[in-house]
Enzyme design. Structure first.
Site, PDB file in Angstrom:
ATOM      1  N   HIS A   1     -36.653  13.234  39.669  1.00 20.48           N
ATOM      2  CA  HIS A   1     -36.590  13.666  41.067  1.00 20.48           C
ATOM      3  C   HIS A   1     -37.514  12.807  41.933  1.00 20.48           C
ATOM      4  O   HIS A   1     -37.160  12.398  43.036  1.00 20.48           O
ATOM      5  CB  HIS A   1     -37.032  15.128  41.188  1.00 20.48           C
ATOM      6  CG  HIS A   1     -36.038  16.122  40.691  1.00 20.48           C
ATOM      7  ND1 HIS A   1     -34.720  16.136  41.101  1.00 20.48           N
ATOM      8  CD2 HIS A   1     -36.170  17.169  39.832  1.00 20.48           C
ATOM      9  CE1 HIS A   1     -34.095  17.142  40.511  1.00 20.48           C
ATOM     10  NE2 HIS A   1     -34.941  17.782  39.735  1.00 20.48           N
TER      11      HIS A   1
ATOM     12  N   HIS B   1     -36.142   9.394  42.668  1.00 20.80           N
ATOM     13  CA  HIS B   1     -35.039   9.502  43.630  1.00 20.80           C
ATOM     14  C   HIS B   1     -35.604   9.553  45.055  1.00 20.80           C
ATOM     15  O   HIS B   1     -35.033   8.977  45.978  1.00 20.80           O
ATOM     16  CB  HIS B   1     -34.246  10.776  43.310  1.00 20.80           C
ATOM     17  CG  HIS B   1     -32.830  10.758  43.787  1.00 20.80           C
ATOM     18  ND1 HIS B   1     -31.973  11.827  43.634  1.00 20.80           N
ATOM     19  CD2 HIS B   1     -32.092   9.803  44.419  1.00 20.80           C
ATOM     20  CE1 HIS B   1     -30.792  11.523  44.141  1.00 20.80           C
ATOM     21  NE2 HIS B   1     -30.839  10.314  44.625  1.00 20.80           N
TER      22      HIS B   1
ATOM     23  N   HIS C   1     -38.239  14.687  33.528  1.00 18.40           N
ATOM     24  CA  HIS C   1     -37.274  15.309  34.450  1.00 18.40           C
ATOM     25  C   HIS C   1     -37.805  15.303  35.885  1.00 18.40           C
ATOM     26  O   HIS C   1     -37.122  14.855  36.808  1.00 18.40           O
ATOM     27  CB  HIS C   1     -36.993  16.743  33.988  1.00 18.40           C
ATOM     28  CG  HIS C   1     -36.046  17.499  34.859  1.00 18.40           C
ATOM     29  ND1 HIS C   1     -34.728  17.729  34.502  1.00 18.40           N
ATOM     30  CD2 HIS C   1     -36.209  18.093  36.077  1.00 18.40           C
ATOM     31  CE1 HIS C   1     -34.133  18.418  35.470  1.00 18.40           C
ATOM     32  NE2 HIS C   1     -35.011  18.658  36.434  1.00 18.40           N
ATOM     33  N   GLU C   2     -39.037  15.777  36.050  1.00 18.46           N
ATOM     34  CA  GLU C   2     -39.597  15.840  37.401  1.00 18.46           C
ATOM     35  C   GLU C   2     -39.806  14.440  37.973  1.00 18.46           C
ATOM     36  O   GLU C   2     -39.672  14.226  39.179  1.00 18.46           O
ATOM     37  CB  GLU C   2     -40.904  16.638  37.414  1.00 18.46           C
ATOM     38  CG  GLU C   2     -40.745  18.102  37.003  1.00 18.46           C
ATOM     39  CD  GLU C   2     -39.621  18.833  37.734  1.00 18.46           C
ATOM     40  OE1 GLU C   2     -39.325  18.498  38.896  1.00 18.46           O
ATOM     41  OE2 GLU C   2     -39.028  19.745  37.134  1.00 18.46           O
TER      42      GLU C   2
END
Length: 670
Positions: free
Chosen positions: A466, A469, A462-463
Site C-alpha cells: 500500500h 502505491h 502487505h502494508e
C-alpha cells in the site's frame, strides 16, 4: 506558542500536538476552508480547473492535513483527553465535508469544467470524472428536506463509527488475566517473559495476559492449558458485545449504522447500500460479487472439508480431544502442522529478527523500483516510531513513518494511511507524498531484537505494498495520485502482490538471521514452510468468504439490521464447515466494515487477490528480480495510481484481463 496544527511545515509536529490544540486549530482551518468554498462558488469565480485548485484545494488540503494528524493520533496514541477533543470536533468536520460534497454551486462549476474538458490531461479528466460521480453520491442533486436528512446521516454515521472503534479498543485494552507459570505451559518463552514483565511493571504477581494479538495468538497456538485457552477465546470473541460491559456493547451502534446506510442509499435512488457502495468499485453489482464469492466457495469447499477432517482426526487420535472446540483449533492446527511438516511457527520466528527483515524489505524495494531508503529525523508520536525517505538519483520521491509495536491506546490491526499526497501545487511547488505504515507486532524483550512470525512478515510486506502505491506515484493531481481514486476492490493489488516475496528462497535468505546464531534460514526449514504454505488454505478461504458474504448480504438486504446474528448464522450455514460457538460475537469487533471503510467492500480482499496472483505470475514467468518486469509493474500499476481505471492498469501490465487460474494454483486449489 504557535499551535502545531496550524503550522505550514511539510510534516506534522506529532510530538508537539496536544488535546488543547485541536479545537482552536480545526475551528480556524474550517473557517478558512469555508471561506475558500464561498469564494470558489461565487458567481465571479471562473469555472476553471486551476482556479478552483488554487482557491479551494489548497484550503481543504491544509484542513485535511491537520485533521488527518489528529485522527492518526487518536488511532495510535489514544488518551481520554485526546479522544474527547477529537470527538468534540468530529461533528463540525463531518458537517463541512458533507456540505462540500453536496454543494450545488460547486457541483455546477465542476460540471461546467467537464463540459469543456477536452484540453485537460488524462489525469485531470479522471479526477474530474471521479469528482462528478462523488458529488452525486454525496447528495449534491438532493433538494430541501432530503438534502438536510442526508447531511444529518453523514454526521451521525461518523459519530457511530468512531464509537464502534473506541468500544473495540477499550474492550481489548480492558481485559487482563494474571496467569500462573503453570497455566502458561507450552507458551513461547519470549511471550511468557513479556507477560511477567508487564505484571511486574504494575506491581503484580504472575503474568499479565491481554487480548492484544502478540499475546493472544501465541497462547491460543501453543498453550497446553485448555481452560486458559477457553478463557482467552471467550474474552476475545465477545469483545464489545452484550457479554461485556454494557457501555462498550456495539449491538445498537451496528443496527443504527446499517439503518442509516440503507436510508442514505435510498435517498440517492439506490435500492440498497451495497449498490451505492459499488458505484466506485470494479464490481458492477451485488449479484456479481455474490456470484464471485459463491463460485470461489464452491471451489474451496472440498479442500476445507478435507482440512477439517484431518484436524478432527488428529485432535482425537494424537491429542485426546474427542470433541475439538473453537478454542482448540489454533492449538490443534499448530500441533498438526508440527507433526506433518516437522517445524513450528515458533522455530521459524527465531530467524525473523525485525532489523534484518526491514533491511531485506528495503533492499527488495531499492532493487526492484530503483530507489534508495534512508532513515531521517522527524517528530514522532512514540519513541519506537521511525521515519524514512525514498530517493531516486538524489531526488526526494517520498517519506514514510513506521510504527510497528502493539501497545495500549493503539488501535488493533495493521494499516497504511496517507499523511499527504503527491501534488503539483498551484503555487508552483512539487509536493512529494508521505505515508504512515502501522502494525501491532510484539515488542523486543530484554536486549534482543523483536521477533516476527512469518505471518507478521507478510503483514509488513502487505502494508508496504500500500505504501509503495502511495509513495511511488508519478501522478500530480490530488484525487488520483497514489492510492487516491483507485477502485476499492483493486487497491489491495499491490499489497497482496508484495506478500509473494515472503515465499521466495532468494528473498528469505536476505530477510533472515537467527536471533542467537546469526545464521540465515536453513533450506530444509524453508522447504518445510513451502510444503506447509497451503496448509488449511481451504478453511482459510472459506473464512474470508464467510466475512465477505456476510458484509455484502448485510448491506444488500434492506432490514438486515433487525437480524444481524441470524444473517451471519445463515451465511455460516451456507459456507462454513467449522461454525463457531453460539456465543461468538465476531461481528461486534468487525471494524473493517463498521468503522473502517470496507462496508459492502470486504470482498475486495479476495477480488484483489485474484488480480495480485495473476500479476505475480508474470514475475514467476519472467524472473522475480527481472528488472524489465519490475519496471513494467512500477510504471503500469504503482506510478499510474488512480489516474486511469484499475482494469486498464492491470491490462497495461499483464497484456490481458485477469484470470482465476493463478489464484487457485497459489492456494493449492487448482
Amino acid at each position: 506558542m504557535t499551535n502545531p496544527l496550524l503550522s505550514t511545515a511539510p510534516l506534522p509536529a506529532f510530538a508537539s500536538i496536544k488535546p488543547e490544540h485541536i479545537q482552536p486549530a480545526i475551528a480556524e482551518l474550517l473557517a478558512q476552508a469555508q471561506a475558500a468554498l464561498n469564494t470558489a462558488t461565487a458567481e465571479a469565480t471562473a469555472a476553471d480547473y486551476d482556479t478552483l485548485a488554487r482557491i479551494l484545494s489548497v484550503a481543504t488540503e491544509r484542513l485535511g492535513h491537520a485533521w488527518g494528524a489528529v485522527g492518526h493520533l487518536n488511532a495510535v496514541a489514544n488518551t481520554p483527553e485526546l479522544r474527547e477533543a477529537y470527538n468534540a470536533m468530529l461533528p463540525a468536520v463531518t458537517e463541512f465535508y458533507t456540505g462540500l460534497g453536496a454543494d450545488e454551486k460547486l457541483y455546477a462549476k465542476y460540471k461546467a469544467i467537464n463540459a469543456t474538458a477536452t484540453s485537460l490531461n488524462p489525469a485531470r479528466k479522471q479526477a474530474l470524472k471521479h469528482w462528478i460521480r462523488d458529488f452525486v453520491l454525496s447528495g449534491a442533486e438532493l433538494q430541501g428536506a432530503a438534502k438536510e436528512r442526508f447531511a444529518a446521516i453523514q454526521e451521525r454515521s461518523a459519530e457511530l463509527a468512531q464509537k464502534f472503534s473506541e468500544h473495540v479498543m477499550d474492550a481489548t485494552d480492558g481485559f487482563a488475566y494474571y496467569a500462573s507459570a503453570e497455566e502458561l505451559a507450552g507458551v513461547p518463552p519470549d511471550v511468557v517473559t513479556a507477560a511477567r514483565d508487564a505484571a511486574a511493571a504494575e506491581g503484580k504477581d504472575g503474568h499479565k495476559l491481554t487480548l492484544h494479538f502478540p499475546v493472544y495468538m501465541p497462547v491460543m497456538q501453543y498453550g497446553t492449558d485448555r481452560a486458559l485457552r477457553e478463557k482467552l477465546y471467550r474474552a476475545y470473541v465477545t469483545r464489545a458485545s452484550e457479554f461485556g460491559p454494557p457501555e462498550l456493547d456495539n449491538s445498537a451502534l451496528m443496527q443504527e449504522l446499517l439503518m442509516l446506510r440503507q436510508e442514505e442509499a435510498q435517498l440517492l435512488g439506490f435500492q440498497n447500500f451495497a449498490e451505492a457502495s459499488l458505484v466506485a468499485k470494479m464490481a458492477s453489482s451485488p449479484a456479481q460479487v455474490l456470484d464471485f464469492l459463491r463460485d470461489l466457495a464452491g471451489r474451496a469447499r472440498p479442500f476445507a472439508e478435507k482440512d477439517l477432517a484431518e484436524l478432527r482426526a488428529f485432535a482425537a487420535q494424537d491429542l485426546a480431544l474427542a470433541e475439538m472446540q473453537a478454542w482448540d483449533t489454533a492449538f490443534v492446527s499448530e500441533r498438526l502442522k508440527e507433526a506433518r511438516y516437522a517445524f513450528s511457527d515458533q522455530e521459524v520466528k527465531q530467524y525473523f529478527t525485525l532489523p534484518r527483515v526491514l533491511q531485506g524489505l528495503f533492499d527488495i524495494i531499492e532493487r526492484l523500483f530503483n530507489v534508495k531508503i534512508v532513515e531521517q529525523a522527524a517528530e514522532v508520536w512514540h519513541d519506537t516510531v521511525k521515519f524514512y525517505r525514498l530517493d531516486r538519483q538524489g531526488e526526494l520521491v517520498g517519506q514514510f513513518y513506521l510504527d510497528l509495536y502493539a501497545r495500549p491506546g493503539k488501535r488493533p490491526g495493521a494499516w497504511m494511511d496517507e499523511v499527504r499526497s503527491r501534488w503539483a501545487r498551484p503555487e508552483g511547488v512539487q509536493q512529494t507524498p508521505v505515508a504512515q505504515m502501522v502494525c501491532n507486532f510484539a515488542s523486543p524483550v530484554g536486549d534482543k531484537p523483536a521477533l516476527l512470525t512469518h505471518d507478521d512478515v507478510t503483514t509488513l510486506f502487505h502494508e508496504f505494498g500500500h505504501g509503495l502505491h502511495h509513495l511511488l506515484t508519478q501522478v500530480n493531481e490530488l484525487g488520483v495520485s497514489g492510492i487516491s481514486g483507485v477502485e476499492w476492490d483493486a487497491v489491495e493489488l499491490p499489497s497482496q502482490f508484495m506478500e509473494n516475496f515472503c515465499w521466495e528462497w532468494e528473498v528469505l535468505q536476505q530477510l533472515t538471521q537467527h536471533v542467537d546464531t546469526g545464521a540465515p534460514l536453513p533450506r530444509a526449514l524453508f522447504d518445510k514452510m513451502t510444503a506447509a504454505k497451503n496448509f488449511q488454505s481451504g478453511l482459510q478461504t472459506l473464512r474470508q468468504i464467510e466475512f465477505s458474504l456476510f458484509d455484502m448480504r448485510m448491506h444488500a438486504e434492506v432490514g438486515s439490521e433487525a437480524g444481524i446474528q441470524s444473517l451471519l448464522d445463515e451465511v455460516r450455514a451456507e459456507v462454513a464447515v467449522l461454525p463457531p460457538p453460539p456465543f461468538n460475537r465476531f461481528q461486534h469487533s468487525f471494524s473493517h466494515i463498521f468503522a473502517g471503510g470496507y462496508s459492502a467492500g470486504y470482498y475486495s480482499y479476495k477480488w484483489a487477490e485474484l488480480l495480485s496472483a495473476d500479476a505475480w505470475s508474470a514475475f514467476e514467468e519472467e524472473g522475480v528480480f527481472n528488472p524489465a518486469t519490475g519496471a513494467r509493474f512500477l510504471q503500469s500499476i504503482l506510478e499510474a495510481g488512480g489516474a486511469r481505471d484499475a482494469m486498464d492498469s492491470f491490462k497495461a501490465f499483464r497484456g490481458r484481463e485477469p484470470k482465476i487460474d493463478a489464484l487457485l494454483r497459489h492456494q493449492g486449489m487448482s
